[in-house]
Design a protein around this motif. Structure first.
Motif, mmCIF file in Angstrom:
data_model
loop_
_atom_site.group_PDB
_atom_site.id
_atom_site.type_symbol
_atom_site.label_atom_id
_atom_site.label_comp_id
_atom_site.label_asym_id
_atom_site.label_seq_id
_atom_site.Cartn_x
_atom_site.Cartn_y
_atom_site.Cartn_z
ATOM 1 N N GLN A 81 -33.978 47.996 13.173
ATOM 2 C CA GLN A 81 -33.715 46.634 12.710
ATOM 3 C C GLN A 81 -33.675 46.557 11.185
ATOM 4 N N ARG A 82 -34.562 47.325 10.544
ATOM 5 C CA ARG A 82 -34.538 47.343 9.076
ATOM 6 C C ARG A 82 -33.211 47.937 8.582
ATOM 7 N N MET A 83 -32.788 49.013 9.227
ATOM 8 C CA MET A 83 -31.516 49.631 8.851
ATOM 9 C C MET A 83 -30.365 48.633 9.015
ATOM 10 N N GLN A 84 -30.365 47.930 10.138
ATOM 11 C CA GLN A 84 -29.319 46.943 10.398
ATOM 12 C C GLN A 84 -29.307 45.854 9.327
ATOM 13 N N GLN A 85 -30.482 45.381 8.972
ATOM 14 C CA GLN A 85 -30.580 44.295 7.989
ATOM 15 C C GLN A 85 -30.117 44.749 6.603
ATOM 16 N N VAL A 86 -30.604 45.915 6.159
ATOM 17 C CA VAL A 86 -30.259 46.400 4.818
ATOM 18 C C VAL A 86 -28.755 46.661 4.710
ATOM 19 N N LEU A 87 -28.187 47.306 5.736
ATOM 20 C CA LEU A 87 -26.760 47.603 5.671
ATOM 21 C C LEU A 87 -25.897 46.346 5.824
ATOM 22 N N ALA A 88 -26.398 45.351 6.547
ATOM 23 C CA ALA A 88 -25.684 44.068 6.621
ATOM 24 C C ALA A 88 -25.610 43.428 5.234
#
Length: 389
Positions: free
Chosen positions: A192-199
């Motif tokens: 989820q952190r990866m998804q948020q940062v890349l978003a």
């Protein structure tokens, strides 16, 4: 006429085949050696394909050595653009598009093929996958003038390509059935952190759904997803995983599972036939990464040169090439059993440790600035595969 008998034949000129040949030649200078390649036989680094765009690397710049140089360095014959049509393990014989050849020992470095998706629509056949230099060349040509790129597959390779496309000035949509990126490798909090940062960097995520249809629309493409969402894109790249190339081995009666089944010495179920790389399954492990290939090649070279050597996998952290979200993954061993993730997070990144009941660290995941701890944590890990497993 090509020579018809060799002490050692290696099928495959990828990282597995060429690394094995190099390691073998360090130990054995005189045995006759043949490599058989289904492409042009140039030596290049396949892992570079997923981050070559942002560095503006052309296909020609990715070539490290031409096939002529490899023939010279390895004191080997190398057949290019050659198909293998049959393997007869009992007769130690191969049939190929260049004729029949026999071997003393044979190594299958057959690699893997991108997974084909059941896509519908008149433009489903425009989807491209990139798993070799030839495909990368086509990818670069077809990408010319395209802006909006859809990437199918939020796994490791899909995220690497998407980040590379983003950094080279494209807009990216990442689509897949996973609930979050790299869901097979990461616990939910990390994903989820990866998804948020890349978003925040520009990724458009369409997760929890699949692509069903691709149709031509004006100058671009229209993608219809499984939840009826419609997306407009200029180009579609599929990175939906790899399927080990086991057909030749299966047809020859070798034991296969997900990959070609081999023991700790990379031996298949047929005498004098070995396998390594993305086509091989070692003790139930299928690890399509660089470090497992390098370790396997060194061990197998010793065995082929007369020093039987069991393969040992040390800790092998994987550095994911997503510069907008630095990430290092060292999954816990398959036999880790019951354990749990301990996750610490702050503004500088996230550290996840997989620990057992005795609080021993068996695996880890590091993001952003925490990736600096890779070396110190790797020293605490057990071997992924050792003599006692």
């Amino acid at each position: 006429m090509p020579q018809s008998e060799y002490d050692l034949i290696i099928i495959g000129s990828g990282l597995a085949g060429y690394t094995l040949a190099r390691e073998f030649r360090k130990l054995d200078k005189t045995s006759s050696l043949l490599l058989i390649s289904r492409d042009d036989g140039v030596f290049y680094s396949k892992p570079m394909l997923s981050n070559a765009l942002a560095g503006n690397k052309t296909p020609e710049q990715l070539v490290m050595k031409p096939v002529e140089k490899m023939r010279e360095e390895l004191t080997a014959d190398i057949w290019v653009e050659t198909d293998i049509t049959e393997l007869d393990p009992q007769a130690h014989r191969l049939l190929s598009s260049q004729g029949e050849v026999t071997y003393g020992k044979l190594v299958l470095g057959l690699g893997a093929t991108p997974r084909q998706l059941p896509l519908q629509g008149e433009s489903a056949d425009t989807v491209i996958s990139v798993n070799d230099l030839t495909a990368y060349r086509a990818f670069r040509q077809q990408l010319e003038g395209k802006q909006q790129i859809a990437v199918i597959g939020p796994g490791l390779v899909g995220c690497e390509f998407a980040n590379d496309l983003l950094r080279s000035g494209h807009r990216v949509q990442v689509i897949g059935p996973d609930p979050y990126p790299l869901s097979l490798l990461l616990p939910e909090a990390v994903g989820q952190r990866m998804q948020q940062v890349l978003a925040e960097k520009g990724f458009e995520w369409y997760l929890g759904r699949t692509v069903e249809r691709i149709e031509r629309q004006d100058e671009g493409l229209q993608l219809t997803l499984s939840d009826a969402t419609e997306l407009q894109s200029d180009f579609v790249l599929s990175a939906a995983g790899l399927v080990p190339n086991i057909e030749l081995a299966h047809a020859a009666g070798l034991k296969v599972n997900r990959g070609i089944v081999v023991d700790r010495r990379l031996a298949t179920s047929a005498p004098d036939v070995y396998a390594l790389g993305d086509c091989a399954e070692v003790d139930g492990l299928w690890l399509p990464y660089v470090m497992p290939i390098m370790n396997a090649a060194r061990a197998l070279a010793k065995s082929l040169a007369g020093e039987p050597t069991d393969l040992i996998y040390p800790p092998m952290p994987v550095v994911v090439k997503t510069p907008d979200f630095p990430l290092v993954i060292s999954p816990p061993p398959k036999a880790a059993g019951d354990g749990h993730w301990q996750i610490e997070s702050n503004d500088s990144g996230l550290r996840a440790l997989f620990v057992d009941a005795d609080e021993r660290v068996l695996g880890f995941i590091l993001t952003e600035d925490k990736t600096k701890e890779k070396q110190s944590l790797a020293k605490q890990l057990p071997n992924v595969l050792d003599n006692s497993s």
